[in-house]
Design a protein around this motif. Structure first.
Motif, PDB file in Angstrom:
ATOM      1  N   LEU A   7       0.843  -1.201   0.000  1.00 49.83           N
ATOM      2  CA  LEU A   7       0.000   0.000   0.000  1.00 49.83           C
ATOM      3  C   LEU A   7       0.875   1.247   0.000  1.00 49.83           C
ATOM      4  O   LEU A   7       2.035   1.208   0.402  1.00 49.83           O
ATOM      5  CB  LEU A   7      -0.974  -0.002   1.177  1.00 49.83           C
ATOM      6  CG  LEU A   7      -0.461   0.033   2.617  1.00 49.83           C
ATOM      7  CD1 LEU A   7      -0.066   1.421   3.071  1.00 49.83           C
ATOM      8  CD2 LEU A   7      -1.565  -0.499   3.548  1.00 49.83           C
ATOM      9  N   THR A   8       0.293   2.345  -0.478  1.00 50.95           N
ATOM     10  CA  THR A   8       0.950   3.647  -0.415  1.00 50.95           C
ATOM     11  C   THR A   8       0.121   4.517   0.522  1.00 50.95           C
ATOM     12  O   THR A   8      -1.111   4.498   0.461  1.00 50.95           O
ATOM     13  CB  THR A   8       1.051   4.300  -1.808  1.00 50.95           C
ATOM     14  OG1 THR A   8      -0.243   4.272  -2.444  1.00 50.95           O
ATOM     15  CG2 THR A   8       2.037   3.573  -2.701  1.00 50.95           C
ATOM     16  N   ILE A 100       4.545   1.756   1.801  1.00 46.14           N
ATOM     17  CA  ILE A 100       5.345   2.818   1.175  1.00 46.14           C
ATOM     18  C   ILE A 100       4.819   4.148   1.715  1.00 46.14           C
ATOM     19  O   ILE A 100       3.671   4.507   1.462  1.00 46.14           O
ATOM     20  CB  ILE A 100       5.190   2.784  -0.368  1.00 46.14           C
ATOM     21  CG1 ILE A 100       5.531   1.395  -0.919  1.00 46.14           C
ATOM     22  CG2 ILE A 100       6.046   3.862  -1.024  1.00 46.14           C
ATOM     23  CD1 ILE A 100       5.180   1.211  -2.394  1.00 46.14           C
ATOM     24  N   GLY A 101       5.643   4.856   2.490  1.00 42.38           N
ATOM     25  CA  GLY A 101       5.165   6.121   3.044  1.00 42.38           C
ATOM     26  C   GLY A 101       6.166   6.758   3.974  1.00 42.38           C
ATOM     27  O   GLY A 101       7.264   6.242   4.171  1.00 42.38           O
ATOM     28  N   GLY A 102       5.745   7.875   4.576  1.00 42.02           N
ATOM     29  CA  GLY A 102       6.629   8.657   5.436  1.00 42.02           C
ATOM     30  C   GLY A 102       6.403   8.365   6.915  1.00 42.02           C
ATOM     31  O   GLY A 102       5.995   7.259   7.292  1.00 42.02           O
ATOM     32  N   ASN A 103       6.628   9.389   7.738  1.00 37.76           N
ATOM     33  CA  ASN A 103       6.623   9.185   9.190  1.00 37.76           C
ATOM     34  C   ASN A 103       5.315   8.626   9.742  1.00 37.76           C
ATOM     35  O   ASN A 103       5.330   7.639  10.479  1.00 37.76           O
ATOM     36  CB  ASN A 103       6.942  10.510   9.897  1.00 37.76           C
ATOM     37  CG  ASN A 103       8.433  10.774   9.894  1.00 37.76           C
ATOM     38  OD1 ASN A 103       9.213   9.896  10.266  1.00 37.76           O
ATOM     39  ND2 ASN A 103       8.835  11.952   9.461  1.00 37.76           N
ATOM     40  N   PRO A 123      10.648   3.858   2.663  1.00 39.83           N
ATOM     41  CA  PRO A 123      10.565   5.279   2.983  1.00 39.83           C
ATOM     42  C   PRO A 123      10.219   6.165   1.797  1.00 39.83           C
ATOM     43  O   PRO A 123      10.947   6.188   0.810  1.00 39.83           O
ATOM     44  CB  PRO A 123      11.971   5.609   3.503  1.00 39.83           C
ATOM     45  CG  PRO A 123      12.856   4.568   2.932  1.00 39.83           C
ATOM     46  CD  PRO A 123      12.032   3.346   2.675  1.00 39.83           C
ATOM     47  N   SER A 124       9.135   6.896   1.922  1.00 39.17           N
ATOM     48  CA  SER A 124       8.693   7.741   0.822  1.00 39.17           C
ATOM     49  C   SER A 124       8.011   8.986   1.367  1.00 39.17           C
ATOM     50  O   SER A 124       6.959   8.892   1.999  1.00 39.17           O
ATOM     51  CB  SER A 124       7.713   6.942  -0.058  1.00 39.17           C
ATOM     52  OG  SER A 124       7.151   7.780  -1.025  1.00 39.17           O
ATOM     53  N   THR A 125       8.625  10.119   1.186  1.00 35.86           N
ATOM     54  CA  THR A 125       8.015  11.416   1.494  1.00 35.86           C
ATOM     55  C   THR A 125       8.872  12.490   0.855  1.00 35.86           C
ATOM     56  O   THR A 125      10.104  12.421   0.910  1.00 35.86           O
ATOM     57  CB  THR A 125       7.913  11.697   3.011  1.00 35.86           C
ATOM     58  OG1 THR A 125       7.734  13.114   3.206  1.00 35.86           O
ATOM     59  CG2 THR A 125       9.150  11.263   3.785  1.00 35.86           C
ATOM     60  N   ILE A 126       8.231  13.491   0.277  1.00 31.14           N
ATOM     61  CA  ILE A 126       9.032  14.555  -0.341  1.00 31.14           C
ATOM     62  C   ILE A 126       9.805  15.346   0.715  1.00 31.14           C
ATOM     63  O   ILE A 126      10.743  16.055   0.398  1.00 31.14           O
ATOM     64  CB  ILE A 126       8.182  15.517  -1.204  1.00 31.14           C
ATOM     65  CG1 ILE A 126       7.142  16.250  -0.360  1.00 31.14           C
ATOM     66  CG2 ILE A 126       7.568  14.799  -2.379  1.00 31.14           C
ATOM     67  CD1 ILE A 126       6.610  17.506  -1.033  1.00 31.14           C
ATOM     68  N   ASP A 127       9.391  15.226   2.001  1.00 33.88           N
ATOM     69  CA  ASP A 127      10.045  16.019   3.058  1.00 33.88           C
ATOM     70  C   ASP A 127      11.428  15.492   3.440  1.00 33.88           C
ATOM     71  O   ASP A 127      12.206  16.205   4.069  1.00 33.88           O
ATOM     72  CB  ASP A 127       9.160  16.046   4.308  1.00 33.88           C
ATOM     73  CG  ASP A 127       7.895  16.852   4.086  1.00 33.88           C
ATOM     74  OD1 ASP A 127       7.826  17.596   3.093  1.00 33.88           O
ATOM     75  OD2 ASP A 127       6.965  16.715   4.909  1.00 33.88           O
ATOM     76  N   ASN A 128      11.721  14.244   3.138  1.00 39.84           N
ATOM     77  CA  ASN A 128      13.003  13.596   3.482  1.00 39.84           C
ATOM     78  C   ASN A 128      13.336  13.710   4.975  1.00 39.84           C
ATOM     79  O   ASN A 128      14.480  13.959   5.345  1.00 39.84           O
ATOM     80  CB  ASN A 128      14.162  14.169   2.655  1.00 39.84           C
ATOM     81  CG  ASN A 128      15.391  13.254   2.700  1.00 39.84           C
ATOM     82  OD1 ASN A 128      15.252  12.041   2.813  1.00 39.84           O
ATOM     83  ND2 ASN A 128      16.577  13.819   2.644  1.00 39.84           N
TER      84      ASN A 128
END
Ligand code: F6P
Length: 323
Positions: A7-8, A100-103, A123-128
């Motif tokens: 999932l995203t 798949i995602g961020g915090n 790990p996936s987020t534009i915020d890094n």
């Protein structure tokens, strides 16, 4: 391992599709069945998932967004919600989940892992700002989109001897503003981790004007206390003399959309395949990452309780180079 789901979740990021493709095809290559969950954790609760075959993920590596859809689910944050999600996975005979995602998304993964379910985070987020990886999927594209905007604003700024305040995304983290600001030669960079007061911005712009610059750029992260609009208002009210005429551009969600860069496609592909490798080895409860050029794993328990700040020493460098 015979069946996995992917999932995203959270804010979408360019490169998510490349990760879905890698997970699906790497899983199929191991002889597994792969299911795609619709709209993040909300889809787990609603039992919205379909088998993904190799052809279903064809032609998506270059597409931004996520073919699976994404959402933020309040219901999943409750124990009842998580139990429903687990019951749905188990009823379908799905042995493991790749998130798949961020915090926020990996905090969700951690909750499932603590309930004994096999989960691997990508790990996936534009915020890094996710702990456990040097780079997250989507940040390279977001930095490059911001940089393109800065470059464009510089040309029109020079023609009119104007200063531009450019606001980019980053609610809690200034990584995008910092990187794009340095790469774009900004005069001032304002991020949540290191605030700049409007009178200081005014002084720096005025100094740039006096040094004979034809334009000036202030790059501001959306989460900075003094955002672009707040600064504009300050300058209007206090009539600070900065020399330049001033304009403001807020990039907003433009930064998060569109075609992923080659770097994001590669990162997503490597991380997606690494997640499948971890499951094949019998490892779960981790986030895969790229650290110092090497593929690594970090326990979800650590990732869920930490964030990764940008390198603030770069702010000093940016100031020196803006002379
Ligand atoms: O976390 C990624 C991010 O794009 C942040 O930079 C931004 O503040 C936030 O998501 C925006 O969220 P939404 O799309 O829900 O408005």
């Amino acid at each position: 391992m015979q069946r996995i789901a992917v999932l995203t979740s959270g804010g979408d990021a360019p490169g998510m599709n490349a990760a879905v493709r890698a997970i699906t095809r790497a899983g199929i290559a191991k002889g597994w069945e792969v299911f795609g969950v619709r709209n993040g954790y909300a889809g787990l609760l609603g039992d919205h998932m379909d088998p993904l075959r190799a052809r279903n993920v064809g032609g998506i590596i270059q597409c931004g967004g996520t073919m699976l859809g994404s959402a933020r689910s309040k219901a999943f944050a409750t124990e009842e919600g998580r139990n429903t999600a687990l019951a749905n996975l188990k009823r379908r005979g799905i042995d493991a989940l790749v998130v798949i995602g961020g915090n926020g998304s990996q905090t969700g993964s951690h909750s499932l892992a603590t309930q004994g379910y096999a989960v691997v985070g990508v790990p996936s987020t534009i915020d890094n700002d996710l702990y456990g990886t040097d780079l997250t999927i989507g940040v390279d594209t977001a930095v490059n989109i911001t940089l393109e905007a800065i470059d464009r604003l510089r040309t029109t700024g020079s023609s009119h001897q104007r200063a531009f305040l450019v606001e980019t995304m980053g609610r809690h983290c200034g990584y995008i503003a910092l990187m794009a600001g340095i790469a774009g030669g900004a005069e001032v960079i304002a991020i949540p981790e290191c605030e700049v007061e409007p009178h200081d911005v005014a002084a720096r712009l005025q100094a740039a004007y006096r040094r004979g610059k034809s334009h000036a750029l202030v790059v501001v992260a959306e989460g900075a206390k003094n955002g672009a609009r707040a600064m504009m208002q300050h300058f209007a009210e206090h009539r600070d003399r900065i020399g330049f005429e001033l304009r403001v551009t807020q990039l907003g969600h433009v930064v998060r959309g569109g075609v992923p860069t080659a770097a994001d496609r590669m990162l997503a592909t490597r991380l997606g395949a690494a997640a499948v490798d971890q499951l094949a080895l019998g490892n779960s409860g981790v986030v895969v990452g790229l650290r110092g050029g090497e593929m690594t794993t970090t326990p979800l328990a650590e990732v869920a309780h930490k964030t990764k700040p940008p390198d603030l020493a770069l702010l000093d460098l940016a100031r020196v180079l803006a002379q």
